[in-house]
Design a protein around this motif. Structure first.
Motif, PDB file in Angstrom:
ATOM      1  N   TYR A   1      15.181  19.056 -31.492  1.00  0.00           N
ATOM      2  CA  TYR A   1      15.608  17.585 -30.460  1.00  0.00           C
ATOM      3  C   TYR A   1      14.439  17.169 -29.629  1.00  0.00           C
ATOM      4  N   ILE A   2      13.565  16.130 -30.003  1.00  0.00           N
ATOM      5  CA  ILE A   2      12.470  15.858 -29.261  1.00  0.00           C
ATOM      6  C   ILE A   2      12.473  14.253 -29.191  1.00  0.00           C
ATOM      7  N   ASP A   3      11.707  13.750 -28.237  1.00  0.00           N
ATOM      8  CA  ASP A   3      11.299  12.603 -27.743  1.00  0.00           C
ATOM      9  C   ASP A   3      10.315  12.038 -28.769  1.00  0.00           C
ATOM     10  N   GLU A   4      10.492  11.306 -29.665  1.00  0.00           N
ATOM     11  CA  GLU A   4       9.554  10.614 -30.690  1.00  0.00           C
ATOM     12  C   GLU A   4       8.678   9.668 -30.093  1.00  0.00           C
ATOM     13  N   GLN A   5       8.802   9.194 -28.775  1.00  0.00           N
ATOM     14  CA  GLN A   5       7.913   8.342 -28.272  1.00  0.00           C
ATOM     15  C   GLN A   5       6.718   9.234 -27.292  1.00  0.00           C
TER      16      GLN A   5
END
Length: 443
Positions: free
Chosen positions: A151-155
């Motif tokens: 679960y990551i922040d793609e930005q």
């Protein structure tokens, strides 16, 4: 059961799924924040052993349905799986997961939803997309999917290089809420992959966390970079990680040396085609620093395959790490992704630096690595390792089986799937592979 869940079970088309209302509550396996002190703080450090029986802390019942963020997808979960992070969560170790949720929620915005009095667990799932957020482009209602756990922040810019380097990387269903052990789950669109058509729902739910972790450790250029002919020592070779490691080594032209703890598990390894098998019950591992015991293991490895290991596949931690550093050949590597027997490792550094060995830390897998292992499974080159299936009501029992090491391979949980064996849309590929291969761990 909600009308939407029933429509999914009946195989309704996308337009019918869209016509159904999202239920306000759904059934899921969860922890309760007010039970964090359930097991007290007495433990082995006090000279007392406490059985932190996860059946006492893990509940199955209704929880509120969360609102969907623009980059998220709501899936109807047909099946999920038990991982060790589910066990740790339900034991409230190494710290209660509600601390993860509260830290996440402090970011504000959509993250604030996660800090709730209940934590829905589960880092694996297979199911059907029933809603998509406004910013989701590549997935549609009705798609059959499996989930990856990162679960990551793609930005975050670093995720364009490697998602596992993201500063706020989280394990879905462990460090986030709304995990896979329920009738519904909320995931980011960047967690989804197409479900292999020849697998059942429970098989499809079983592999992603462990198989992708093993892939990154062994095959990826961010791991040990295994090549043809490499001898790979695999601790816990019939476990969740080890069962995939053996297949990846064989599939990639390496020589797996599997370590297990019983004759039955040794027989299972041989049935998988493992080139060499070491039964720890017959060769004592000894404690930290027990070079005499390790030397015997090294002698047995050389007797069976003629050489020392190029790579040692580590995930058990304190109990085995000293032996792993010792057993790797000169110039070899130890790749580690966890410490199920304890985080405080001890090893003799002389065996590392004087023999030019390396230790490689590996954690999970990025989206591309997940896509690659999913492709191998979809092609029928790597197979699930399901050994047992439980209904959702018995998720605490399933977690207890993993907690007490009563299992081999993977333990799965049927959430909405009403029975085993459903979900196959490519029976021809399944027939070519054979039920004996696909169900080897269940046998």
């Amino acid at each position: 059961m909600s009308d939407l869940a029933q429509a999914v079970i009946e195989g309704a088309p996308a337009e019918e799924l869209l016509a159904q209302e999202i239920p306000s509550r759904y059934r899921a396996a969860h922890l309760l924040k007010d039970e964090v002190g359930l097991f007290g703080d007495v433990g082995p450090h006090d000279g007392v052993t406490v059985d932190k029986d996860v059946r006492r802390s893990l509940h199955v019942g209704p929880v509120p349905m969360p609102e969907l963020a623009p980059d998220e997808v709501l899936i109807a979960v047909m099946a999920s799986a038990i991982n060790f992070n589910t066990v740790w969560s339900a034991m409230f170790e190494p710290l209660p997961t509600f601390a993860f949720l509260e830290r996440f929620a402090r970011q504000g915005g959509w993250a604030a939803r996660h800090a709730l009095p209940q934590h829905v667990l589960g880092s694996d799932a297979s199911g059907v997309v029933v809603r998509t957020g406004a910013n989701v482009r590549h997935w549609n209602v009705g798609d059959r999917v499996v989930t990856s756990p990162a679960y990551i922040d793609e930005q975050d810019p670093i995720t364009q290089h490697d998602g596992m380097l993201a500063s706020d990387l989280r394990a879905w269903g462990f460090e986030t809420n709304f995990g896979g052990l329920g009738e519904f789950a909320v995931v980011k669109a960047t967690q989804l992959l197409p479900k292999p058509a020849h697998l059942t729902w429970e098989e499809a739910a079983s592999y992603m966390l462990c198989a992708s972790t093993s892939y990154r450790m062994l095959v990826s250029d961010r791991g040990a970079r295994m090549k043809q002919g490499d001898i790979v020592l695999i601790w816990g070779a019939t476990g969740g990680l080890g069962g995939f490691a053996v297949q990846l080594v064989k599939n990639g032209g390496g020589v797996p040396v599997g370590v297990v703890s019983s004759g039955e598990k040794a027989d299972l390894l041989r049935a998988m085609g493992c080139d060499a098998v070491i039964n720890r019950a017959e060769l004592e591992l000894g404690g930290p620093g027990n070079v005499k015991a390790w030397r015997k293991i090294g002698e047995e490895i050389r007797r069976q395959v003629g050489e020392d290991p190029h790579i040692v596949f580590e995930h058990t931690g304190r109990e085995t790490f000293g032996a792993s550093v010792y057993l790797a050949r000169r110039g070899g590597s130890v790749v580690t992704c966890g410490s199920s027997s304890g985080y405080a490792h001890e090893y003799d550094n002389r065996y590392l630096w004087m023999n030019l060995k390396s230790i490689i830390g590996s954690h999970g897998a990025n989206y591309q690595e997940c896509w690659e292992i999913n492709r191998l499974i979809s092609l029928g080159m790597i197979h699930p390792t399901v050994s047992a299936v439980y209904p959702l009501d018995e998720a605490p029992e399933a977690t207890r089986a993993v907690q007490t090491n009563q299992h081999v391979g993977k333990v799965t949980v049927r959430c909405l799937a009403p029975e085993d064996g459903l979900g196959v849309t490519d029976p021809a590929l399944r027939e070519r592979i054979g039920e004996a291969t696909l169900n080897r761990f269940r046998a």
